[in-house]
Design an enzyme around this catalytic site. Structure first.
Site, PDB file in Angstrom:
ATOM      1  N   ASN A  20       3.991   2.792   8.373  1.00  0.00           N
ATOM      2  CA  ASN A  20       2.715   3.530   8.438  1.00  0.00           C
ATOM      3  C   ASN A  20       2.240   3.668   9.879  1.00  0.00           C
ATOM      4  OD1 ASN A  20       1.403   4.345   5.778  1.00  0.00           O
ATOM      5  ND2 ASN A  20       2.215   2.305   5.296  1.00  0.00           N
ATOM      6  N   ARG A  98      -2.845 -10.582   6.583  1.00  0.00           N
ATOM      7  CA  ARG A  98      -3.820 -11.678   6.638  1.00  0.00           C
ATOM      8  C   ARG A  98      -5.133 -11.169   6.057  1.00  0.00           C
ATOM      9  NH1 ARG A  98      -0.983 -15.791   6.970  1.00  0.00           N
ATOM     10  NH2 ARG A  98      -2.813 -17.067   7.446  1.00  0.00           N
ATOM     11  N   ASN A 114      -8.112   0.420   5.980  1.00  0.00           N
ATOM     12  CA  ASN A 114      -6.875  -0.170   5.462  1.00  0.00           C
ATOM     13  C   ASN A 114      -6.228   0.816   4.498  1.00  0.00           C
ATOM     14  OD1 ASN A 114      -4.958  -2.288   4.823  1.00  0.00           O
ATOM     15  ND2 ASN A 114      -6.044  -2.548   2.869  1.00  0.00           N
ATOM     16  N   HIS A 116      -3.946   0.812   1.034  1.00  0.00           N
ATOM     17  CA  HIS A 116      -3.556  -0.074  -0.071  1.00  0.00           C
ATOM     18  C   HIS A 116      -2.696   0.740  -1.044  1.00  0.00           C
ATOM     19  CE1 HIS A 116      -3.844  -3.427  -2.846  1.00  0.00           C
ATOM     20  NE2 HIS A 116      -4.039  -2.546  -3.805  1.00  0.00           N
ATOM     21  N   SER A 143      -4.442   4.395  -1.503  1.00  0.00           N
ATOM     22  CA  SER A 143      -5.847   4.611  -1.128  1.00  0.00           C
ATOM     23  C   SER A 143      -6.063   4.151   0.301  1.00  0.00           C
ATOM     24  CB  SER A 143      -6.782   3.778  -2.019  1.00  0.00           C
ATOM     25  OG  SER A 143      -6.520   3.984  -3.392  1.00  0.00           O
ATOM     26  N   ASP A 152      -9.798  -5.532  -0.927  1.00  0.00           N
ATOM     27  CA  ASP A 152      -9.417  -4.255  -1.544  1.00  0.00           C
ATOM     28  C   ASP A 152     -10.562  -3.602  -2.324  1.00  0.00           C
ATOM     29  OD1 ASP A 152      -6.842  -4.646  -0.539  1.00  0.00           O
ATOM     30  OD2 ASP A 152      -6.168  -5.669  -2.346  1.00  0.00           O
TER      31      ASP A 152
HETATM   32  C1  GRF Z   1       2.466  -0.433   2.773  1.00  0.00           C
HETATM   33  O1  GRF Z   1       2.920  -0.209   1.471  1.00  0.00           O
HETATM   34  C2  GRF Z   1       0.969  -0.590   2.779  1.00  0.00           C
HETATM   35  O2  GRF Z   1       0.339   0.198   1.819  1.00  0.00           O
HETATM   36  C3  GRF Z   1       0.799  -2.031   2.447  1.00  0.00           C
HETATM   37  O3  GRF Z   1       1.842  -2.698   3.123  1.00  0.00           O
HETATM   38  C4  GRF Z   1       2.928  -1.780   3.302  1.00  0.00           C
HETATM   39  C5  GRF Z   1       3.209  -1.747   4.767  1.00  0.00           C
HETATM   40  O4  GRF Z   1       4.373  -1.015   5.072  1.00  0.00           O
HETATM   41  N1  GRF Z   1      -0.509  -2.475   2.814  1.00  0.00           N
HETATM   42  P1  GRF Z   1       4.692  -0.620   6.569  1.00  0.00           P
HETATM   43  O5  GRF Z   1       4.723  -1.910   7.390  1.00  0.00           O
HETATM   44  O6  GRF Z   1       3.630   0.314   7.037  1.00  0.00           O
HETATM   45  O7  GRF Z   1       6.048   0.013   6.515  1.00  0.00           O
END
Ligand code: GRF
Length: 207
Positions: A20, A98, A114, A116, A143, A152
């Site tokens: 991400n 964390r 964030n 999720h 989300s 969350d």
């Molecule tokens: C993603 O699925 C995100 O939604 C979740 O942890 C994962 C992180 O993946 N919180 P990356 O490190 O961004 O590949």
């Protein structure tokens, strides 16, 4: 941040592979994107995402939570120092594993988001794809939300849906959701960075 030409500086917090983070960095390279990715910070020394960030020429930092003897606030104060030294305006959690204390959350209230991997308020916590399969839902997704002290539970800025298909397992479903995460997160960050989505009195206000 008051002038349209000044882009907020974003610090992305990661613990792992950082896919991400990469999608955000790539989006932010486009002319006119309303935020600058200024820092990638990890609590895990050697997290694969750190090297990927450096490959993009982005400053990185590590604050290892294990060095703080389970004193979560001391760990967060150290992170906060790094964020302030780097003049970060917005904190973006991207696979940061964390849980933040209310102290840190309040400090960044309205300025921390964030992603999720579920359609909140469904399937909070971990193993969200397993939870979705066990619940038998026809649709799943991801989300982006403002972070509040309750896990969350923050007000949702944007969501993306995927179908749950016959024969899906956790991995196939996670991959389908991840494609949407990579599309959604840059859009949601742009909304917040440009001031088009803001946290006001515990709700998302759109302008
Ligand atoms: C993603 O699925 C995100 O939604 C979740 O942890 C994962 C992180 O993946 N919180 P990356 O490190 O961004 O590949």
């Amino acid at each position: 941040m008051s002038e349209a030409t000044i882009r907020p500086r974003v610090g992305i917090l990661i613990s792992g592979r950082g896919s991400n983070m990469v999608s955000l960095v790539e989006a932010a390279r486009a002319p006119g994107y309303p935020a600058e990715i200024a820092l990638v910070l990890s609590n895990v020394p050697g997290a694969p995402g750190l090297e990927r960030a450096r490959d993009f020429g982005i400053a990185t930092a590590t604050v290892d939570h294990r060095a703080f003897n389970k004193d979560r606030e001391a760990f967060e104060r150290a992170m906060d120092d790094v964020l302030r030294v780097n003049q970060i305006d917005l904190v973006v959690l991207a696979g940061f594993m964390r849980i933040m204390t209310p102290w840190f959350v309040r400090r960044w209230e309205g300025r921390m988001i964030n992603i999720h991997p579920s359609l909140l308020p469904l399937f909070k916590g971990t193993h969200t794809h397993r939870q979705a399969l066990e619940a038998g839902v026809a649709e799943h997704g991801c989300s982006v939300h403002f972070v509040v002290p309750e896990l969350d539970a923050g007000p949702v800025i944007a969501q993306a849906k995927v179908p749950v298909l016959a024969g899906d397992d956790e991995d196939t479903l996670a991959s389908r959701v991840l494609v949407e995460e990579h599309r959604l997160y840059p859009i949601a960050l742009a909304e917040v960075a440009a001031g088009r989505a803001a946290l006001v009195d515990g709700a998302v206000v759109r302008r």
